[in-house]
Design an enzyme around this catalytic site. Structure first.
Site, PDB file in Angstrom:
ATOM      1  CG  ASP A   9      47.842  52.259  71.918  1.00 50.98           C
ATOM      2  OD1 ASP A   9      48.346  51.242  71.415  1.00 50.98           O
ATOM      3  OD2 ASP A   9      48.382  52.888  72.846  1.00 50.98           O
ATOM      4  CB  SER A  10      47.132  48.941  75.110  1.00 48.86           C
ATOM      5  OG  SER A  10      48.438  49.460  74.921  1.00 48.86           O
ATOM      6  CB  CYS A  72      47.544  48.533  70.151  1.00 48.57           C
ATOM      7  SG  CYS A  72      48.052  47.354  71.435  1.00 48.57           S
ATOM      8  CD  GLU A 151      49.754  54.016  79.199  1.00 49.56           C
ATOM      9  OE1 GLU A 151      48.927  54.651  79.867  1.00 49.56           O
ATOM     10  OE2 GLU A 151      49.733  53.974  77.952  1.00 49.56           O
ATOM     11  CB  CYS A 184      55.456  48.805  71.705  1.00 49.96           C
ATOM     12  SG  CYS A 184      54.265  49.464  72.897  1.00 49.96           S
ATOM     13  CG  HIS A 186      53.026  52.707  74.989  1.00 51.11           C
ATOM     14  ND1 HIS A 186      52.048  51.933  74.421  1.00 51.11           N
ATOM     15  CD2 HIS A 186      52.437  53.295  76.083  1.00 51.11           C
ATOM     16  CE1 HIS A 186      50.926  52.039  75.123  1.00 51.11           C
ATOM     17  NE2 HIS A 186      51.140  52.854  76.135  1.00 51.11           N
TER      18      HIS A 186
END
Length: 268
Positions: A9-10, A72, A151, A184, A186
């Site tokens: 994943d990013s 991702c 993040e 996404c 996230h």
């Protein structure tokens, strides 16, 4: 086969997929790498996203993984087909499973999608949805502020609610939209606030559960399921600062006995 499953994943978002994989496949060892140093991927050019994705994949291939999960959405949209064509192990992305879940959930035939700029620009979700059901109505919105916020570890509270409310104003005006894909990985980390902003009549879809189910099926078909009874030792890697990565990891996994876990920094 007791080889590990690799997950990329990013950043920290793919941990939501890892959590579901641990829950549904408790015997499987997972090796996760989050590219927190270069996150977010959403605003980046396709060529750059593919380059970063391959760097993570090569790192995992050295760990002798038996399957790769691209957790991702941006990397799935830009690199999945290339990965599937060039690797000799099963490769699964998160877009197709998310699309299938949304089709099952909608009653009004109108589905919304929120994601990074790259994912929305790729039109991967509308293509996936319409390949399943041609007459589906789709509304899509890029939310570039969400990933940097997550993040930073801002998952709730007034600041998160203000950012989410402002970002979702446009898509929240679609009266007959009853299903919203969190495009996404996230976004499930801020799911409660998104639900509060969208209202209880909108069903939020995360691809995590469906991705884990498909992983189980693929491993079974390829005779790759681990039959050993010992507790797996999962390995998490981050390319950037470990502080927030570790904090979010602990908040996701702290209440459950899902195996041993080590977290390390890595350069790729």
């Amino acid at each position: 086969m007791n080889h590990p499953i690799g997950v990329i994943d990013s950043g920290v978002g793919g941990l939501t997929v890892v959590h579901e994989l641990m829950r549904q496949l408790p015997k499987e060892k997972l090796i996760y790498i989050g590219d927190t140093l270069r996150c977010p991927y959403g605003p980046r050019p396709k060529k750059e996203v593919k380059k970063f994705t391959w760097e993570m994949v090569r790192f995992l291939l050295k760990k002798n993984i038996k399957m790769l999960i691209v957790a991702c959405n941006t990397a799935t949209a830009f690199a999945l087909t290339e990965l599937q064509e060039n690797l000799d192990i099963p490769v699964l992305g998160v877009i197709q499973p998310g699309a299938r879940s949304a089709i099952k959930a909608t009653q009004t035939n109108h589905i919304g999608i929120i994601g990074t700029e790259g994912t929305i620009r790729s039109e991967a979700y509308p293509i996936a949805l319409k390949s399943i059901k041609a007459n589906i109505s789709v509304s899509a919105l890029a939310c570039p502020l969400f990933v940097p916020m997550v993040e930073q570890g801002i998952l709730s509270g007034e600041q998160a609610e203000n950012v989410i409310s402002d970002s979702l104003q446009t898509i929240n005006k679609d009266d007959d939209m009853d299903t919203l894909i969190l495009g996404c990985t996230h976004y499930p980390l801020i799911k409660e606030t998104i639900q509060k902003v969208m209202g209880k009549d909108v069903t939020l879809i995360s691809s995590s559960e469906e991705t884990a189910r498909e992983t189980s099926t693929i491993l079974d078909v390829h005779h790759l399921l681990n039959i050993e009874e010992k507790i797996p030792n999962h390995q998490f890697y981050a390319t950037g600062n470990l502080n927030i990565f570790t904090k979010i990891s602990q908040s996701i996994f702290k209440y459950e006995n899902l195996g041993k876990l080590t977290i390390e920094n890595v350069k790729i």
